[in-house]
Scaffold this active site. Sequence first.
Site, PDB file in Angstrom:
ATOM      1  CG  LEU A 108     -52.793  -1.563  40.892  1.00 49.66           C
ATOM      2  CD1 LEU A 108     -51.388  -1.831  40.388  1.00 49.66           C
ATOM      3  CD2 LEU A 108     -52.946  -2.042  42.323  1.00 49.66           C
ATOM      4  CG  HIS A 111     -57.155   3.986  37.463  1.00 49.86           C
ATOM      5  ND1 HIS A 111     -56.460   2.988  36.796  1.00 49.86           N
ATOM      6  CD2 HIS A 111     -58.211   3.379  38.062  1.00 49.86           C
ATOM      7  CE1 HIS A 111     -57.088   1.836  36.972  1.00 49.86           C
ATOM      8  NE2 HIS A 111     -58.138   2.036  37.746  1.00 49.86           N
ATOM      9  CG  HIS A 112     -50.617   2.144  38.119  1.00 48.20           C
ATOM     10  ND1 HIS A 112     -49.657   2.635  37.270  1.00 48.20           N
ATOM     11  CD2 HIS A 112     -49.941   1.669  39.199  1.00 48.20           C
ATOM     12  CE1 HIS A 112     -48.468   2.443  37.789  1.00 48.20           C
ATOM     13  NE2 HIS A 112     -48.610   1.868  38.963  1.00 48.20           N
ATOM     14  CG  MET A 113     -56.259   1.797  33.818  1.00 53.28           C
ATOM     15  SD  MET A 113     -58.026   1.776  33.416  1.00 53.28           S
ATOM     16  CE  MET A 113     -57.956   1.807  31.618  1.00 53.28           C
TER      17      MET A 113
END
Length: 206
Positions: A22, A134-136
């Site tokens: 994501l 980045h969703h991280m």
Amino acid sequence: MENEDGHVSPSGEMLNTSSFALIVHVVAALDKPVDIFSVKTAIREILLPRGPRFSSITRNEEGVLQWQATEVNIDNHVFVPEFPAGHMVYDKFVEDYVSDMHTRKLPHSRPLWEFHFLNYKTTKGEATVVINLHHMLGDGTSLLSLAIACSNTKADNPLLPQGSTPSSHVQQTRPPVKNPEDSLQNMASAFHTCGCSVLHFGRPYC
């Protein structure tokens, strides 16, 4: 999204898979053009120290995904596109540029974020910033909290580094931002005002 020992959390590992990668896309109109020199300075001196994941990559060690600090080349993360001259407003150029962002992936060989500054007037503002994360790196709440925290001025928070002078190469028709803190403050204000303008796969993320 990490554990205290530096391991990527289970949710972070899930978001790192090819089938569930994501990317958060932030698009905000700004009321003044961006001084790129000041923004790069602000990222280097304010954002990176406060957001360690912005200067980290992931590595797999014996089957365990971990965060690893790395050197950040700001020029690999800050982009300033050029459009054809002679237009009164650049809505179509900006819209096409933003649309293209949704088809691009962030390379895992460097920290998972990008800033794109479009210093062209549209019907919505004097400039546009496009941020890909980045969703991280975090969820919406934590990322917005980081943006607001980074927007604190030196007077508000004596722990922040002193700002440097803006670039002397900024065009005279585009007044420079006075210091790096102002750059992040302007962007954070835009994000706070239009929280639902954060785009997630082209749909409102709110």
